[in-house]
Design a protein around this motif. Structure first.
Motif, PDB file in Angstrom:
ATOM      1  N   ALA A  18      58.272  -6.970 -54.814  1.00 10.90           N
ATOM      2  CA  ALA A  18      59.465  -7.814 -54.862  1.00 10.90           C
ATOM      3  C   ALA A  18      60.625  -7.033 -54.280  1.00 10.90           C
ATOM      4  CB  ALA A  18      59.769  -8.236 -56.297  1.00 10.90           C
ATOM      5  N   GLY A  19      61.514  -7.733 -53.587  1.00 12.39           N
ATOM      6  CA  GLY A  19      62.658  -7.057 -53.001  1.00 12.39           C
ATOM      7  C   GLY A  19      63.857  -7.982 -52.887  1.00 12.39           C
ATOM      8  N   ASN A  20      65.032  -7.372 -52.805  1.00 14.25           N
ATOM      9  CA  ASN A  20      66.270  -8.108 -52.576  1.00 14.25           C
ATOM     10  C   ASN A  20      66.932  -7.587 -51.306  1.00 14.25           C
ATOM     11  OD1 ASN A  20      69.603  -7.711 -53.659  1.00 14.25           O
ATOM     12  ND2 ASN A  20      68.757  -9.672 -53.026  1.00 14.25           N
ATOM     13  N   SER A  21      67.362  -8.500 -50.439  1.00 15.18           N
ATOM     14  CA  SER A  21      68.104  -8.157 -49.238  1.00 15.18           C
ATOM     15  C   SER A  21      67.302  -7.199 -48.356  1.00 15.18           C
ATOM     16  CB  SER A  21      69.463  -7.575 -49.633  1.00 15.18           C
ATOM     17  OG  SER A  21      70.289  -7.393 -48.513  1.00 15.18           O
ATOM     18  N   VAL A  22      67.832  -6.009 -48.093  1.00 17.55           N
ATOM     19  CA  VAL A  22      67.097  -5.029 -47.297  1.00 17.55           C
ATOM     20  C   VAL A  22      65.784  -4.654 -47.983  1.00 17.55           C
ATOM     21  CG1 VAL A  22      67.150  -2.653 -46.444  1.00 17.55           C
ATOM     22  CG2 VAL A  22      69.145  -4.110 -46.139  1.00 17.55           C
ATOM     23  N   GLY A  23      65.769  -4.665 -49.309  1.00 21.38           N
ATOM     24  CA  GLY A  23      64.535  -4.391 -50.034  1.00 21.38           C
ATOM     25  C   GLY A  23      63.450  -5.411 -49.741  1.00 21.38           C
ATOM     26  N   SER A  24      63.848  -6.659 -49.490  1.00 20.85           N
ATOM     27  CA  SER A  24      62.871  -7.678 -49.096  1.00 20.85           C
ATOM     28  C   SER A  24      62.285  -7.374 -47.728  1.00 20.85           C
ATOM     29  CB  SER A  24      63.529  -9.064 -49.087  1.00 20.85           C
ATOM     30  OG  SER A  24      63.772  -9.526 -50.385  1.00 20.85           O
ATOM     31  N   PRO A  82      70.660 -12.792 -56.323  1.00 23.79           N
ATOM     32  CA  PRO A  82      70.459 -13.830 -57.340  1.00 23.79           C
ATOM     33  C   PRO A  82      69.675 -13.361 -58.554  1.00 23.79           C
ATOM     34  CG  PRO A  82      69.018 -14.214 -55.450  1.00 23.79           C
ATOM     35  CD  PRO A  82      69.976 -13.127 -55.050  1.00 23.79           C
ATOM     36  N   HIS A  83      68.808 -12.366 -58.373  1.00 27.87           N
ATOM     37  CA  HIS A  83      68.019 -11.873 -59.504  1.00 27.87           C
ATOM     38  C   HIS A  83      68.886 -11.254 -60.577  1.00 27.87           C
ATOM     39  CE1 HIS A  83      68.707  -8.485 -56.867  1.00 27.87           C
ATOM     40  NE2 HIS A  83      68.358  -7.660 -57.834  1.00 27.87           N
ATOM     41  N   ASP A  84      70.032 -10.649 -60.185  1.00 24.70           N
ATOM     42  CA  ASP A  84      70.945 -10.053 -61.154  1.00 24.70           C
ATOM     43  C   ASP A  84      72.088 -10.998 -61.489  1.00 24.70           C
ATOM     44  OD1 ASP A  84      71.716  -7.699 -62.748  1.00 24.70           O
ATOM     45  OD2 ASP A  84      73.465  -7.650 -61.420  1.00 24.70           O
ATOM     46  N   ASP A  85      72.477 -11.812 -60.534  1.00 23.92           N
ATOM     47  CA  ASP A  85      73.551 -12.774 -60.725  1.00 23.92           C
ATOM     48  C   ASP A  85      73.144 -13.871 -61.705  1.00 23.92           C
ATOM     49  OD1 ASP A  85      75.873 -14.214 -60.379  1.00 23.92           O
ATOM     50  OD2 ASP A  85      75.670 -14.453 -58.210  1.00 23.92           O
ATOM     51  N   ASN A  86      71.908 -14.327 -61.592  1.00 24.54           N
ATOM     52  CA  ASN A  86      71.401 -15.416 -62.422  1.00 24.54           C
ATOM     53  C   ASN A  86      69.981 -15.089 -62.884  1.00 24.54           C
ATOM     54  OD1 ASN A  86      70.796 -17.841 -63.637  1.00 24.54           O
ATOM     55  ND2 ASN A  86      71.308 -19.120 -61.868  1.00 24.54           N
ATOM     56  N   PRO A  87      69.826 -14.085 -63.748  1.00 22.10           N
ATOM     57  CA  PRO A  87      68.479 -13.632 -64.110  1.00 22.10           C
ATOM     58  C   PRO A  87      67.663 -14.660 -64.872  1.00 22.10           C
ATOM     59  CG  PRO A  87      70.136 -12.537 -65.467  1.00 22.10           C
ATOM     60  CD  PRO A  87      70.876 -13.258 -64.384  1.00 22.10           C
ATOM     61  N   ASP A  88      68.288 -15.501 -65.675  1.00 23.38           N
ATOM     62  CA  ASP A  88      67.524 -16.486 -66.439  1.00 23.38           C
ATOM     63  C   ASP A  88      66.776 -17.439 -65.512  1.00 23.38           C
ATOM     64  OD1 ASP A  88      68.380 -15.382 -68.806  1.00 23.38           O
ATOM     65  OD2 ASP A  88      69.986 -16.832 -69.129  1.00 23.38           O
ATOM     66  N   ALA A  89      67.484 -17.994 -64.523  1.00 16.88           N
ATOM     67  CA  ALA A  89      66.861 -18.948 -63.607  1.00 16.88           C
ATOM     68  C   ALA A  89      65.833 -18.279 -62.712  1.00 16.88           C
ATOM     69  CB  ALA A  89      67.930 -19.638 -62.759  1.00 16.88           C
ATOM     70  N   THR A  90      66.183 -17.105 -62.162  1.00 15.82           N
ATOM     71  CA  THR A  90      65.256 -16.440 -61.247  1.00 15.82           C
ATOM     72  C   THR A  90      64.023 -15.918 -61.978  1.00 15.82           C
ATOM     73  OG1 THR A  90      66.497 -14.355 -61.433  1.00 15.82           O
ATOM     74  CG2 THR A  90      67.056 -15.813 -59.592  1.00 15.82           C
ATOM     75  N   ASP A  95      79.634  -6.009 -64.839  1.00 16.19           N
ATOM     76  CA  ASP A  95      80.063  -5.280 -66.018  1.00 16.19           C
ATOM     77  C   ASP A  95      80.107  -3.774 -65.741  1.00 16.19           C
ATOM     78  OD1 ASP A  95      77.375  -4.632 -65.921  1.00 16.19           O
ATOM     79  OD2 ASP A  95      76.810  -5.867 -67.642  1.00 16.19           O
ATOM     80  N   LYS A  96      80.470  -3.040 -66.773  1.00 15.36           N
ATOM     81  CA  LYS A  96      80.589  -1.583 -66.636  1.00 15.36           C
ATOM     82  C   LYS A  96      79.285  -0.948 -66.170  1.00 15.36           C
ATOM     83  CE  LYS A  96      83.686   0.494 -68.314  1.00 15.36           C
ATOM     84  NZ  LYS A  96      85.006   0.972 -67.826  1.00 15.36           N
ATOM     85  N   GLU A  97      78.173  -1.437 -66.699  1.00 13.55           N
ATOM     86  CA  GLU A  97      76.862  -0.904 -66.348  1.00 13.55           C
ATOM     87  C   GLU A  97      76.606  -1.029 -64.845  1.00 13.55           C
ATOM     88  OE1 GLU A  97      72.802  -1.420 -68.636  1.00 13.55           O
ATOM     89  OE2 GLU A  97      73.221  -3.213 -67.450  1.00 13.55           O
ATOM     90  N   LEU A  98      76.890  -2.188 -64.284  1.00 14.86           N
ATOM     91  CA  LEU A  98      76.659  -2.434 -62.865  1.00 14.86           C
ATOM     92  C   LEU A  98      77.576  -1.576 -61.999  1.00 14.86           C
ATOM     93  CD1 LEU A  98      75.048  -4.259 -60.865  1.00 14.86           C
ATOM     94  CD2 LEU A  98      77.037  -5.783 -60.883  1.00 14.86           C
ATOM     95  N   VAL A  99      78.846  -1.558 -62.348  1.00 17.52           N
ATOM     96  CA  VAL A  99      79.815  -0.793 -61.556  1.00 17.52           C
ATOM     97  C   VAL A  99      79.484   0.691 -61.556  1.00 17.52           C
ATOM     98  CG1 VAL A  99      82.239  -0.096 -61.420  1.00 17.52           C
ATOM     99  CG2 VAL A  99      81.664  -2.494 -61.845  1.00 17.52           C
ATOM    100  N   GLN A 100      79.142   1.237 -62.723  1.00 18.46           N
ATOM    101  CA  GLN A 100      78.832   2.655 -62.793  1.00 18.46           C
ATOM    102  C   GLN A 100      77.546   3.004 -62.053  1.00 18.46           C
ATOM    103  OE1 GLN A 100      80.664   5.183 -63.953  1.00 18.46           O
ATOM    104  NE2 GLN A 100      82.290   3.676 -64.257  1.00 18.46           N
ATOM    105  N   ALA A 120      67.535   0.839 -58.391  1.00 17.23           N
ATOM    106  CA  ALA A 120      66.607   0.164 -59.305  1.00 17.23           C
ATOM    107  C   ALA A 120      67.336  -0.490 -60.462  1.00 17.23           C
ATOM    108  CB  ALA A 120      65.583   1.176 -59.833  1.00 17.23           C
ATOM    109  N   ASP A 121      68.543  -0.017 -60.782  1.00 15.91           N
ATOM    110  CA  ASP A 121      69.302  -0.555 -61.901  1.00 15.91           C
ATOM    111  C   ASP A 121      69.622  -2.042 -61.732  1.00 15.91           C
ATOM    112  OD1 ASP A 121      69.220   2.028 -62.727  1.00 15.91           O
ATOM    113  OD2 ASP A 121      71.314   2.484 -62.311  1.00 15.91           O
ATOM    114  N   TYR A 122      69.585  -2.533 -60.507  1.00 15.78           N
ATOM    115  CA  TYR A 122      69.884  -3.947 -60.266  1.00 15.78           C
ATOM    116  C   TYR A 122      68.798  -4.870 -60.810  1.00 15.78           C
ATOM    117  CZ  TYR A 122      74.174  -3.526 -57.641  1.00 15.78           C
ATOM    118  OH  TYR A 122      75.473  -3.309 -57.298  1.00 15.78           O
ATOM    119  N   TYR A 123      67.686  -4.305 -61.240  1.00 19.43           N
ATOM    120  CA  TYR A 123      66.624  -5.100 -61.851  1.00 19.43           C
ATOM    121  C   TYR A 123      66.638  -4.962 -63.371  1.00 19.43           C
ATOM    122  CZ  TYR A 123      64.779  -5.841 -57.165  1.00 19.43           C
ATOM    123  OH  TYR A 123      64.632  -6.224 -55.857  1.00 19.43           O
ATOM    124  N   ARG A 124      67.766  -4.605 -63.921  1.00 19.18           N
ATOM    125  CA  ARG A 124      67.924  -4.335 -65.346  1.00 19.18           C
ATOM    126  C   ARG A 124      67.456  -5.484 -66.235  1.00 19.18           C
ATOM    127  NH1 ARG A 124      74.558  -4.958 -65.639  1.00 19.18           N
ATOM    128  NH2 ARG A 124      74.699  -6.734 -64.222  1.00 19.18           N
TER     129      ARG A 124
END
Length: 371
Positions: free
Chosen positions: A166-172, A348-356, A261-266, A104-108
């Motif tokens: 809403a879902g991303n990849s397998v979540g979709s 793309p939702h995490d890579d480019n959150p402003d546009a998405t 960033d650190k947040e994503l990696v952790q 769920a953290d990927y929707y930060r």
């Protein structure tokens, strides 16, 4: 839509997708616990990316103000994030489903945007991923299992009878599977939908070219054999659990390196330390991939919005599934389905959150106003 040529467009789409799937299956299978769905193997990441992970003093997503909660499902612990609607008008409930190996953290940076526009937002860690329990025993992981988890979650936790997914990849794919058997789903927001729980769908689906299927059968037989070797899989898994390897892998499929960033990696490293993490991912990678989305989506009766990253090396927009859904969504005779393309990779939702977020918020507003 985003104009321009994706950096991966020099090869034929079908061959590119298959070669990446090949590398994922034979090399990255054991790294699946360390990254989101379908990331490129470390050996192919040589694009001169900076492997330094930006420093972040607080790596806990919960510190953003989300409620980090636990729900018990079938006797197992499920973790989810929650944020109440904060806009002037409450529009409804929205459930977010992450991709393979993620959480769920990927929707930060999406949760606050949806909540600010009046949606009560829930982001769920699927069983076996993130902060949710990772049971083994006789449990069979599948798209259908996760779909049932989402349906039960909505029934027990979500106040509204009907809700958007809403879902991303397998979540979709989980979201589409849920909508296929649940009329309470108001609409689907799908970021770079995957074709299966794993890449074994290439052996039996209708969209993968038959020339590539000739490689798929021996490929995945080899993969199953390698994953069945406990000693080898454990050795490989353990030696890749480093911050540098995780950051490098993520940067190979993100357009914006600063998002790694650190947040994503952790958020990836922590779940990988669970004693059952390796066994869970082995089961997922060798299990039944599920019904492909081209068999599900055309029969759905709810509005569907695709948001596709134009630089996704695993579900490329010009590949079999990207082309299929783009053509369908651009067909004026299919009014319930639309597509928007943004500059971004597989997430793309995490890579480019402003546009998405701009696209998604507007579509969700139209969804609420039309019902």
């Amino acid at each position: 839509q985003k104009e321009g040529t994706p950096r991966h467009s020099s090869r034929p789409a079908e061959m590119r997708a298959f070669l990446l799937a090949l590398c994922l299956s034979l090399g990255q299978a054991f790294r699946a616990a360390l990254r989101p769905a379908g990331l490129r193997p470390l050996g192919l990441a040589g694009r001169g990316v900076d492997l330094q992970v930006p420093s972040d003093p607080d790596v806990e997503v919960a510190s953003r103000g989300f409620l980090d909660e636990v729900w018990e499902w079938q006797g197992r612990r499920i973790r989810y994030l929650r944020q109440a609607a904060s806009g002037s008008e409450r529009r409804g409930s929205l459930i977010l489903i992450h991709g393979f190996g993620a959480s769920a953290d990927y929707y930060r940076d999406n949760i606050p945007a949806f909540a600010a526009d009046g949606w009560e937002v829930f982001a769920v860690d699927l069983l076996g991923f993130g902060g949710s329990e990772k049971p083994v025993g006789d449990l069979v992981y599948s798209i259908e299992l996760w779909s049932q988890q989402v349906k039960d979650f909505a029934k027990e936790i979500v106040a509204d009878r009907s809700y958007a997914l809403a879902g991303n990849s397998v979540g979709s794919l989980v979201a589409a599977t849920t909508a296929a058997s649940n009329p309470d789903v108001r609409g689907l927001l799908l970021y770079n939908i995957a074709a299966g729980m794993n890449n074994k769908f290439t052996m039996t689906d209708d969209l993968t070219p038959w020339t590539l299927k000739l490689f798929a059968i021996p490929l995945f037989s080899t993969l199953d054999a390698l994953l069945g070797n406990d000693g080898f899989s454990k050795w490989f898994f353990e030696r890749t659990k480093t911050e540098e390897n995780v950051a490098q892998t993520l940067k190979s499929v993100y357009v914006n390196d600063e998002r790694v960033d650190k947040e994503l990696v952790q958020s990836i490293l922590r779940p990988a330390d669970d004693p059952n993490a390796l066994e869970v991912f082995v089961r997922i990678l060798t299990g039944y991939p599920g019904t492909t989305p081209d068999k599900l989506v055309p029969d759905l009766n709810c509005p569907i919005k695709f948001i596709w990253g134009d630089d996704d090396p695993f579900t490329p927009l010009d590949g079999p599934y990207g082309s299929y859904f783009r053509e369908m969504a651009e067909d004026e005779s299919v009014p319930l389905m639309t597509i928007s393309v943004v500059n971004g990779g597989h997430c793309p939702h995490d890579d480019n959150p402003d546009a998405t977020n701009e696209i998604a918020v507007e579509w969700l507003r139209e969804l609420e106003e039309s019902q």
